[in-house]
Write a protein that holds these residues in place. Sequence first.
Motif, short mmCIF file in Angstrom:
data_model
loop_
_atom_site.label_atom_id
_atom_site.label_comp_id
_atom_site.label_asym_id
_atom_site.label_seq_id
_atom_site.Cartn_x
_atom_site.Cartn_y
_atom_site.Cartn_z
N SER A 205 -51.07 49.43 61.38
CA SER A 205 -49.88 49.29 60.61
C SER A 205 -48.84 49.87 61.49
O SER A 205 -47.71 49.23 61.56
N VAL A 206 -49.12 50.85 61.97
CA VAL A 206 -47.83 51.56 62.75
C VAL A 206 -47.43 50.59 63.75
O VAL A 206 -46.23 50.40 63.97
N PHE A 207 -48.24 49.91 64.53
CA PHE A 207 -47.78 48.75 65.49
C PHE A 207 -46.92 48.16 65.05
O PHE A 207 -45.75 47.74 65.53
N PHE A 208 -47.23 47.31 64.00
CA PHE A 208 -46.46 46.07 63.32
C PHE A 208 -45.17 46.55 62.83
O PHE A 208 -44.22 46.12 62.91
N ARG A 209 -45.31 47.90 62.00
CA ARG A 209 -44.06 48.37 61.27
C ARG A 209 -43.17 48.85 62.36
O ARG A 209 -41.76 48.64 62.23
N ALA A 210 -43.56 49.05 63.60
CA ALA A 210 -42.61 49.59 64.83
C ALA A 210 -41.98 48.32 65.39
O ALA A 210 -40.83 48.36 65.57
N LEU A 211 -42.73 47.24 65.23
CA LEU A 211 -42.06 45.83 65.86
C LEU A 211 -41.04 45.79 64.57
O LEU A 211 -39.94 45.06 65.06
N GLU A 212 -41.45 45.74 63.52
CA GLU A 212 -40.51 45.50 62.55
C GLU A 212 -39.22 46.05 62.52
O GLU A 212 -38.03 45.62 62.33
N GLN A 213 -39.13 47.35 62.48
CA GLN A 213 -38.26 48.16 62.80
C GLN A 213 -37.15 48.02 63.99
O GLN A 213 -35.97 48.08 63.78
N ALA A 214 -37.80 47.25 64.87
CA ALA A 214 -37.04 47.12 66.15
C ALA A 214 -36.47 45.53 65.92
O ALA A 214 -35.91 45.03 67.02
N ASP A 215 -36.94 45.01 64.92
CA ASP A 215 -36.49 43.66 64.39
C ASP A 215 -37.01 42.57 65.83
O ASP A 215 -36.40 41.57 66.36
N ILE A 216 -38.33 42.87 66.13
CA ILE A 216 -38.82 41.95 67.19
C ILE A 216 -40.50 41.32 66.55
O ILE A 216 -40.81 40.51 67.30
N LEU A 217 -40.44 41.42 65.38
CA LEU A 217 -41.83 41.10 64.67
C LEU A 217 -41.85 39.70 64.84
O LEU A 217 -42.74 38.95 65.10
N ALA A 218 -40.57 38.99 64.44
CA ALA A 218 -40.40 37.66 64.25
C ALA A 218 -40.60 36.77 65.59
O ALA A 218 -40.89 35.64 65.47
N VAL A 219 -40.18 37.52 66.56
CA VAL A 219 -40.55 36.79 67.77
C VAL A 219 -41.82 36.91 68.49
O VAL A 219 -42.14 36.41 69.65
N THR A 220 -42.68 37.95 68.12
CA THR A 220 -43.88 37.99 68.65
C THR A 220 -45.07 37.63 67.69
O THR A 220 -45.96 37.09 68.25
N PHE A 221 -45.00 37.96 66.63
CA PHE A 221 -46.05 37.72 65.45
C PHE A 221 -45.22 37.00 64.23
O PHE A 221 -45.13 37.80 63.00
N PRO A 222 -44.79 35.60 64.52
CA PRO A 222 -43.88 35.21 63.22
C PRO A 222 -44.59 34.81 62.12
O PRO A 222 -43.90 34.86 60.97
#
Length: 415
Positions: A205-222
């Motif tokens: 989860s740390v991986f995905f939460r970091a992507l969310e924090q950086a606002d890049i989750l939607a472009v990597t794992f929409p």
Amino acid sequence: MTEEAFAELLRANGARVFIVGGWVRDALRHVRPHDKDYMVSGIAEADFQQLFPAAQKVGHGFPVYLVSIDGSLSEVAFARKEKKEGRGYRGFRVSYDPSVTVEEDLYRRDTTMNSMALELPGKQLIDPYHGAQDVADKVIRAVSHHFTEDPVRALRAARQAAEFGFSITEETIRYMNACRAELQHEPQERIVAELRRALQSPRPSVFFRALEQADILAVTFPELSLLIGKTQPPEYHPEGDAWQHTMQVVDRAAERTPNIAARFAALVHDIGKGTTPKEMEPHHYGHELRGLEQLASWNRRVTLPKDWLRAGRFLIEQHMRAPLLERPGKIAALLLLVDKQRPVLSLADFNAVIEADHQSLPDYLVHGEALLAAMHGVSGKDAPSGLAGRAVGQWLAERQTAVLVKALAAVRARA
């Protein structure tokens, strides 16, 4: 050739030799380092080739040589500088002439903990960007703005946070966000490779939460980003929305099984909630079917490993019904179906995800291996001689169910 002899030969010819990369970082973390990579400076490629004629040249954008050192083939690269001229990780102009210094080489790297070197033969630490202190503080910090020049560095920082239990500095989070546009054009196999390693970590989860924090989750794992804000009945999900639930489940699954396919299945088990109509919330009726559609969409966008797909589909289909089954025939059929998922997914793997999701297991899953062993004691070869075709299958199902009823009753009597 020993490492000492390798270093001394180069030094005798005016070069400097360093151990670089993750080996140095991991040594400072007091964990066993793995592959040892070397970097040389102050020597031309042609002169290196003369010294090591048996070295095998690999790599395309810049030369890397494989040299046998201490009984293993190790990568040896030249100190280099890079200038960004195009898009993605291939869009660099590289220079690696003898004038490039170790400090210049380390400056182009992603984070301070990966920008250290040990000079041979004495293993003196070269640490111009204070990576050792960041390792001690368990911090991931970009060396410079060059971090953004390879967009997958954003995923690597998030993944290493999950692997090492490190935090990411705010400035580095901003650099990760600056990778957003280029990430949309990166080869998907690079993103899947980072996802695989993240799923192998103690807390994915740390991986995905970091992507969310950086606002890049939607472009990597929409497909995962759609779970954010999807409400759930609080009496069943006090943890919050479908996103929070999914993050909890993938971490719990990681505690219970090392199987990456099972961990991926935990990640996607509720993925269909991301497309639940707003008017239906906080309920998510039919999210299993929508989950299969979302997983198929993900696979069209990125070719996922086949074992991940198989495990993901199975858990999406079964995660809601498995804890609720009571009829012996249904229980027998599900156990036999789980058994058919091997070797991709064992019963223990299936149980790991179900327990991670529901925080409990029905007794038939707890004792599933014993029940399966009992049912496998009956086969179609035992059918009466007058039966054929579907009748044999029906007879076998009835007999296996009867065996399960007896075995499950015995288990419950001992409880």
